[in-house]
Design an enzyme around this catalytic site. Structure first.
Site, PDB file in Angstrom:
ATOM      1  N   ALA A 122       3.040  23.974 -21.833  1.00 38.73           N
ATOM      2  CA  ALA A 122       4.278  24.593 -21.350  1.00 38.73           C
ATOM      3  C   ALA A 122       4.071  25.944 -20.690  1.00 38.73           C
ATOM      4  O   ALA A 122       5.045  26.643 -20.400  1.00 38.73           O
ATOM      5  CB  ALA A 122       5.248  24.735 -22.518  1.00 38.73           C
ATOM      6  N   ASN A 180       2.899  25.766 -30.291  1.00 40.54           N
ATOM      7  CA  ASN A 180       1.702  25.199 -29.687  1.00 40.54           C
ATOM      8  C   ASN A 180       1.126  26.089 -28.600  1.00 40.54           C
ATOM      9  O   ASN A 180      -0.085  26.132 -28.389  1.00 40.54           O
ATOM     10  CB  ASN A 180       2.007  23.821 -29.083  1.00 40.54           C
ATOM     11  CG  ASN A 180       1.548  22.687 -29.978  1.00 40.54           C
ATOM     12  OD1 ASN A 180       1.128  22.917 -31.108  1.00 40.54           O
ATOM     13  ND2 ASN A 180       1.642  21.480 -29.477  1.00 40.54           N
ATOM     14  N   HIS A 210       8.661  31.431 -22.265  1.00 39.98           N
ATOM     15  CA  HIS A 210       7.389  31.971 -22.754  1.00 39.98           C
ATOM     16  C   HIS A 210       6.923  33.070 -21.794  1.00 39.98           C
ATOM     17  O   HIS A 210       6.810  32.841 -20.583  1.00 39.98           O
ATOM     18  CB  HIS A 210       6.312  30.890 -22.826  1.00 39.98           C
ATOM     19  CG  HIS A 210       6.670  29.729 -23.710  1.00 39.98           C
ATOM     20  ND1 HIS A 210       6.756  29.844 -25.084  1.00 39.98           N
ATOM     21  CD2 HIS A 210       6.955  28.442 -23.415  1.00 39.98           C
ATOM     22  CE1 HIS A 210       7.067  28.676 -25.588  1.00 39.98           C
ATOM     23  NE2 HIS A 210       7.203  27.805 -24.603  1.00 39.98           N
TER      24      HIS A 210
END
Length: 259
Positions: A122, A180, A210
């Site tokens: 991601a 993760n 993020h």
């Protein structure tokens, strides 16, 4: 390249559709391994594949590489055996937060001359981080993850709440299903004890955001990624699914960008 997939969930179906139906790259998904063959039998006609519930038969089905699209438990249970026979792509990178298991997988890869591919998932910027770390010039890596509040905490909040602030090693223990990204950052850079993580429950956002900040002798870098969910499963990042497809496609190219 003939591909085998372990698991038939959202990412597995995304890959089967993009590769076998839409013809992405010089690839074909040939086999899928599941626990319940009858339950997923319809995939054979839908995607022109073969479904297996016996691991040995799956590995002997003419596949060149195995993609894990299941969960951490499947990685621990199945992939030491699979790695002895095939190169692998791991999506559930959280399995490698267990340092003993990480060393075991590395040793098996060395013994059997296999490769473990880890999609970037991601986030982006890992090429920069790896390159800087190779020269020993990274001094700081931090990750700030902002998620919809209800995905992290049960109680109602009207403004953002910091639910974690510390090292990746502790973040992984407290939020194993939500972080993760910190694991892949740790593997690419300075390790889980030196990678700083902040997790924010934010009632004003709908998607995961993020932000990665890196500092070192090269200078500094900051990257922010907002992830849309995968249409087939809102709990899965669309970018994470795309990164698996990109990793596989990269393997078939004669001219390669980066590592």
């Amino acid at each position: 390249m003939n591909i085998g997939i372990v698991g038939a969930g959202a990412i597995g179906n995304f890959l089967m559709k993009e590769i076998n139906h839409n013809g992405v790259g010089e690839m074909r998904i040939q086999s899928v391994f599941v626990r319940d063959q009858i339950k997923y039998q319809n995939l054979e006609h839908q995607f022109n594949i073969k479904v297996f519930d016996r691991l040995d038969a799956f590995l002997d089905s003419g596949i060149d590489i195995v993609v894990e699209a299941a969960n951490i438990a499947a990685v621990h249970d199945l992939f030491p055996k699979i790695l002895s026979e095939k190169d692998v792509v791991l999506i559930s990178i959280g399995a490698l937060a267990d340092e003993d298991f990480l060393h075991k997988m590395n040793d098996l890869a060395e013994t059997y001359k296999r490769t473990i591919h880890l999609p970037t998932g991601a986030v982006g910027g890992l090429d920069l981080l790896q390159n800087a770390h190779t020269c020993g010039g990274v001094t700081s890596v931090s990750l700030t993850t902002r998620k919809p509040a209800q995905t992290l905490i049960d109680e109602y909040v009207s403004k953002e709440v910091v639910v974690f602030d510390g090292h990746a090693s502790e973040a992984i223990k407290q939020f194993p299903k939500n972080i993760n990204v910190s694991i892949i950052l740790s593997l690419a850079g300075v390790g889980i004890e030196q990678t700083n993580v902040t997790i924010i429950a934010d009632p004003t956002v709908e998607n995961n955001i993020h932000t990665i900040d890196i500092e070192g002798s090269f200078g500094s870098a900051s990257l922010s990624v907002t992830n849309n969910p995968l249409a087939e499963n809102p709990k899965t990042s669309h970018l994470a699914a795309m990164s698996v497809l990109g990793t596989l496609d990269h393997m078939t190219k004669r001219i390669k960008l980066g590592g």
